[in-house]
Scaffold this active site. Structure first.
Site, PDB file in Angstrom:
ATOM      1  N   HIS A  37       0.842  -1.208   0.000  1.00 59.53           N
ATOM      2  CA  HIS A  37       0.000   0.000   0.000  1.00 59.53           C
ATOM      3  C   HIS A  37       0.877   1.258   0.000  1.00 59.53           C
ATOM      4  O   HIS A  37       0.576   2.230  -0.677  1.00 59.53           O
ATOM      5  CB  HIS A  37      -0.868   0.052   1.268  1.00 59.53           C
ATOM      6  CG  HIS A  37      -1.849  -1.069   1.394  1.00 59.53           C
ATOM      7  ND1 HIS A  37      -1.707  -2.079   2.312  1.00 59.53           N
ATOM      8  CD2 HIS A  37      -2.989  -1.326   0.721  1.00 59.53           C
ATOM      9  CE1 HIS A  37      -2.729  -2.907   2.210  1.00 59.53           C
ATOM     10  NE2 HIS A  37      -3.513  -2.493   1.255  1.00 59.53           N
ATOM     11  N   GLN A  61     -17.836  -7.094  -1.443  1.00 59.53           N
ATOM     12  CA  GLN A  61     -16.900  -7.926  -2.220  1.00 59.53           C
ATOM     13  C   GLN A  61     -16.531  -9.222  -1.495  1.00 59.53           C
ATOM     14  O   GLN A  61     -15.656  -9.948  -1.945  1.00 59.53           O
ATOM     15  CB  GLN A  61     -15.673  -7.118  -2.641  1.00 59.53           C
ATOM     16  CG  GLN A  61     -14.732  -6.715  -1.531  1.00 59.53           C
ATOM     17  CD  GLN A  61     -13.675  -5.724  -2.009  1.00 59.53           C
ATOM     18  OE1 GLN A  61     -13.957  -4.564  -2.277  1.00 59.53           O
ATOM     19  NE2 GLN A  61     -12.425  -6.167  -2.120  1.00 59.53           N
ATOM     20  N   ASP A 150      -3.185  -7.430  -7.693  1.00 58.98           N
ATOM     21  CA  ASP A 150      -4.580  -7.686  -8.066  1.00 58.98           C
ATOM     22  C   ASP A 150      -4.737  -7.383  -9.552  1.00 58.98           C
ATOM     23  O   ASP A 150      -5.452  -6.458  -9.953  1.00 58.98           O
ATOM     24  CB  ASP A 150      -5.510  -6.818  -7.218  1.00 58.98           C
ATOM     25  CG  ASP A 150      -5.339  -7.113  -5.736  1.00 58.98           C
ATOM     26  OD1 ASP A 150      -5.498  -8.275  -5.349  1.00 58.98           O
ATOM     27  OD2 ASP A 150      -5.009  -6.185  -4.969  1.00 58.98           O
ATOM     28  N   LEU A 184       3.391  -9.320  -0.891  1.00 55.37           N
ATOM     29  CA  LEU A 184       2.750  -8.777   0.314  1.00 55.37           C
ATOM     30  C   LEU A 184       1.227  -8.755   0.150  1.00 55.37           C
ATOM     31  O   LEU A 184       0.709  -8.460  -0.919  1.00 55.37           O
ATOM     32  CB  LEU A 184       3.249  -7.356   0.590  1.00 55.37           C
ATOM     33  CG  LEU A 184       4.715  -7.209   0.981  1.00 55.37           C
ATOM     34  CD1 LEU A 184       4.982  -5.814   1.521  1.00 55.37           C
ATOM     35  CD2 LEU A 184       5.135  -8.239   2.019  1.00 55.37           C
ATOM     36  N   SER A 185       0.547  -9.119   1.237  1.00 61.20           N
ATOM     37  CA  SER A 185      -0.913  -9.122   1.250  1.00 61.20           C
ATOM     38  C   SER A 185      -1.348  -9.034   2.698  1.00 61.20           C
ATOM     39  O   SER A 185      -0.697  -9.598   3.590  1.00 61.20           O
ATOM     40  CB  SER A 185      -1.408 -10.449   0.647  1.00 61.20           C
ATOM     41  OG  SER A 185      -2.729 -10.722   1.081  1.00 61.20           O
ATOM     42  N   SER A 186      -2.466  -8.353   2.946  1.00 64.78           N
ATOM     43  CA  SER A 186      -2.974  -8.283   4.324  1.00 64.78           C
ATOM     44  C   SER A 186      -3.308  -9.690   4.811  1.00 64.78           C
ATOM     45  O   SER A 186      -3.241  -9.973   6.014  1.00 64.78           O
ATOM     46  CB  SER A 186      -4.209  -7.391   4.395  1.00 64.78           C
ATOM     47  OG  SER A 186      -3.879  -6.114   3.910  1.00 64.78           O
TER      48      SER A 186
HETATM   49  O1  PAF Z   1      -7.707  -3.919  -3.580  1.00 65.16           O
HETATM   50  C1  PAF Z   1      -8.384  -3.658  -2.566  1.00 65.16           C
HETATM   51  O2  PAF Z   1      -7.865  -3.495  -1.462  1.00 65.16           O
HETATM   52  C2  PAF Z   1      -9.894  -3.536  -2.697  1.00 65.16           C
HETATM   53  O3  PAF Z   1     -10.401  -4.433  -3.626  1.00 65.16           O
HETATM   54  C3  PAF Z   1     -10.366  -2.107  -3.019  1.00 65.16           C
HETATM   55  C4  PAF Z   1      -9.847  -1.641  -4.373  1.00 65.16           C
HETATM   56  C5  PAF Z   1      -9.878  -1.148  -1.941  1.00 65.16           C
HETATM   57  C6  PAF Z   1     -11.890  -2.048  -3.072  1.00 65.16           C
HETATM   58  O4  PAF Z   1     -12.461  -2.406  -1.853  1.00 65.16           O
END
Ligand code: PAF
Length: 279
Positions: A37, A61, A150, A184-186
């Site tokens: 991020h 989502q 993503d 990296l990913s949460s």
């Molecule tokens: O990639 C993400 O973290 C989410 O899909 C996003 C773009 C913030 C939408 O909720």
């Protein structure tokens, strides 16, 4: 740095920036920020007059059986990180602010949303497109920054922006990896030490694919087979998909060419991880 929770406050803020003819960079996130991020935030701060970051774990989502409730959250730490990065405004809406009672409108990008991650997460991209369009309408950014991890999300959002004539540029920035190669990913937060080691089979399979392509392999099936062998050598791994697709249409390619996305989704225990490379 301003922290706001309501749509009205963001709109007021943005109106003022527009009056001053400032441009706006926007990084939508679900929080629990990591170096991936931060690469987006830094690029926005570097290139834009003002940077807005949203933190919102978007319920639409997530499928009912997915990890919405336990998705990692740490707003306080996110705020401190963003303050240090020179972000101008953080938008942290509640669920009711984004989806008030009676909410009925959704956005879909047909076809592109059904493949790859959309295959195992059928409403995922509908939720992503809906929230991102809403956020774009609120923040009205000039540029919005997303992670290439993503990859399908980036392709779909670019299509949405084009099809709906939105005045925002989607910028995709490279995947940030740990030294080990793990993207990296949460959701890496869910993995213990052993599982994290097992998760390296994703990046290993992609490295193997890249090596094969770079040394002239043209047969897609052989590359896929080799990736599958690599992932299946890891007992904790269960393959969701391994695909080699055109990087724009996301349709499977018959032969290795020069604009392909090689993408994998793998469960390590019950944690679903994704990774990809563009060749
Ligand atoms: O990639 C993400 O973290 C989410 O899909 C996003 C773009 C913030 C939408 O909720």
């Amino acid at each position: 740095m301003k922290i706001v929770k309501s749509v009205c406050e963001v709109k007021e803020y943005v109106k003022e920036l527009r009056r001053k003819e400032k441009n706006i960079g926007f990084v939508p996130t679900m929080g629990y920020l990591h170096a991936g991020h931060l690469s987006l935030v830094r690029e926005s701060v570097r290139r834009c007059d003002y940077t807005v970051v949203s933190i919102f774990v978007n319920p639409t989502q997530f499928a009912p059986n997915e990890d919405f409730n336990k998705y990692p959250r740490n707003i306080q730490s996110d705020i401190e990180i963003l303050e240090k990065e020179g972000v101008d405004l953080i938008f942290i809406p509640g669920d009711g602010e984004m989806y008030p009672e009676g909410y009925q409108t959704y956005v879909e990008v047909k076809n592109l949303q059904d493949r790859l991650c959309g295959g195992s997460r059928p409403n995922f991209f509908k939720g992503v497109c809906t929230i991102v369009l809403k956020l774009f309408n609120i923040v009205t950014p000039d540029i919005s920054f997303f992670g290439q991890k993503d990859a399908q999300q980036v392709v779909i959002l670019k299509k949405m922006v084009c099809d709906l004539n939105l005045d925002v540029k989607i910028e995709a920035l490279p995947i940030i990896r740990e030294k080990s190669g793990l993207a990296l990913s949460s959701r890496n937060e869910y993995l213990d030490k052993k599982q994290k080691k097992a998760a390296l089979c994703l990046s290993r399979s992609l490295i193997r694919a890249r090596e094969m392509v770079e040394t002239g392999e043209k047969n897609v099936a052989l590359v896929l087979k080799s990736m599958k062998t690599e992932i299946e050598s890891e007992p904790l791994a269960r393959i969701d998909y391994i695909e080699i697709v055109d990087s724009e249409s996301l349709q499977p390619v018959n032969q290795i060419n020069d604009k392909m996305l090689i993408a994998v989704a793998v469960f390590i225990n019950n944690v679903r991880l994704i990774d990809n490379i563009i060749v």
